[in-house]
Design an enzyme around this catalytic site. Structure first.
Site, PDB file in Angstrom:
ATOM      1  N   HIS A   1      59.432 -48.598  43.671  1.00 27.98           N
ATOM      2  CA  HIS A   1      58.797 -49.123  44.887  1.00 27.98           C
ATOM      3  C   HIS A   1      57.288 -49.113  44.761  1.00 27.98           C
ATOM      4  O   HIS A   1      56.735 -48.460  43.887  1.00 27.98           O
ATOM      5  CB  HIS A   1      59.211 -48.318  46.137  1.00 27.98           C
ATOM      6  CG  HIS A   1      58.786 -46.871  46.124  1.00 27.98           C
ATOM      7  ND1 HIS A   1      59.582 -45.875  45.612  1.00 27.98           N
ATOM      8  CD2 HIS A   1      57.657 -46.252  46.546  1.00 27.98           C
ATOM      9  CE1 HIS A   1      58.967 -44.698  45.742  1.00 27.98           C
ATOM     10  NE2 HIS A   1      57.783 -44.907  46.301  1.00 27.98           N
TER      11      HIS A   1
ATOM     12  N   HIS B   1      50.539 -45.849  46.230  1.00 28.85           N
ATOM     13  CA  HIS B   1      51.024 -45.485  44.888  1.00 28.85           C
ATOM     14  C   HIS B   1      52.118 -46.439  44.436  1.00 28.85           C
ATOM     15  O   HIS B   1      52.620 -47.251  45.220  1.00 28.85           O
ATOM     16  CB  HIS B   1      51.524 -44.026  44.829  1.00 28.85           C
ATOM     17  CG  HIS B   1      52.768 -43.731  45.616  1.00 28.85           C
ATOM     18  ND1 HIS B   1      52.758 -43.226  46.899  1.00 28.85           N
ATOM     19  CD2 HIS B   1      54.089 -43.849  45.298  1.00 28.85           C
ATOM     20  CE1 HIS B   1      53.997 -43.043  47.324  1.00 28.85           C
ATOM     21  NE2 HIS B   1      54.830 -43.420  46.372  1.00 28.85           N
TER      22      HIS B   1
ATOM     23  N   GLU C   1      54.077 -42.157  40.936  1.00 32.09           N
ATOM     24  CA  GLU C   1      55.213 -41.286  41.176  1.00 32.09           C
ATOM     25  C   GLU C   1      56.271 -41.605  40.131  1.00 32.09           C
ATOM     26  O   GLU C   1      56.490 -42.780  39.796  1.00 32.09           O
ATOM     27  CB  GLU C   1      55.783 -41.556  42.581  1.00 32.09           C
ATOM     28  CG  GLU C   1      56.982 -40.683  42.946  1.00 32.09           C
ATOM     29  CD  GLU C   1      57.515 -40.952  44.358  1.00 32.09           C
ATOM     30  OE1 GLU C   1      57.147 -41.992  44.950  1.00 32.09           O
ATOM     31  OE2 GLU C   1      58.297 -40.131  44.862  1.00 32.09           O
TER      32      GLU C   1
END
Lengths: 134, 134
Positions: free
Chosen positions: A7, A79, A130
């Protein structure tokens, strides 16, 4: 090593308005707001055919995205999340190569109940990354 | 209306170093640098299983990403690109709903030789959005 883009996370100052924009103006499929008190955010998932956008809004007093919104009051891309097959192997490889893992370096359960880690943006050209175990 | 996430664009101050990091440290498949003088950038394509990351570096004196790098010298996530089926229909719908299209509002050929437009980040919660005809 990195696999799918799981994502892109976008921090927004007004979750209801941003959700309406993605749903009504951009014509995307959006979820209900999902409170995630353990992560200090409320999330709306925007489903695209090949990945997701996650709209993040601070929840509680120690939200990890409050500082970002203080610096970027209009919101912004916070992010990106890449999937990895084995998060401990990925962490050890990246640490060997000098990348810094945020926090205590131990994976914790992320928004999708899978182990995640964050890498220091200074080691990745200003991009907060991430990693999520696939 | 919006379809696949075509790519996430990341502006970097040192294209060679960033390419090496994505290739050698993150283990991704990267392209050779592709100069795009018409767009004022040199691009390295990072292929992920479901989408692409594009590492952008300024080319020439009027690069559209120079201002971003001046404000973010370490680099950072510059924009996201969503695919649309019909870029003129998408543009007209978005303009009707009050979104501002950057430049003269006419699509031009983007990095993949398909028509693209950029939407004003102030209308999309701080996120610069590119639309590309699929």
């Amino acid at each position: 090593m990195i696999g799918r883009l799981n994502h892109v996370a976008i921090a927004v100052p007004d979750l209801e308005a941003a959700t309406a924009t993605y749903r009504d103006t951009l014509g995307a499929t959006v979820s209900e707001p999902v409170p995630q008190p353990a992560h200090g955010v409320t999330v709306v998932f925007v489903t695209l055919p090949n990945t997701k956008i996650e709209l993040l809004h601070p929840m509680g007093e120690k939200s990890p995205i409050q500082g970002f919104l203080d610096k970027n009051p209009a919101g912004g891309i916070h992010h990106v999340c890449y999937e990895v097959e084995d998060i401990l192997a990925a962490r050890d490889r990246l640490k060997e190569q000098g990348l810094r893992v945020l926090g205590d370096g131990e994976p914790r359960l992320g928004a999708h109940d899978k182990p995640v880690l964050f890498l220091h943006p200074k080691d990745l050209y200003g991009t907060l990354v991430e990693l999520e175990q696939a």
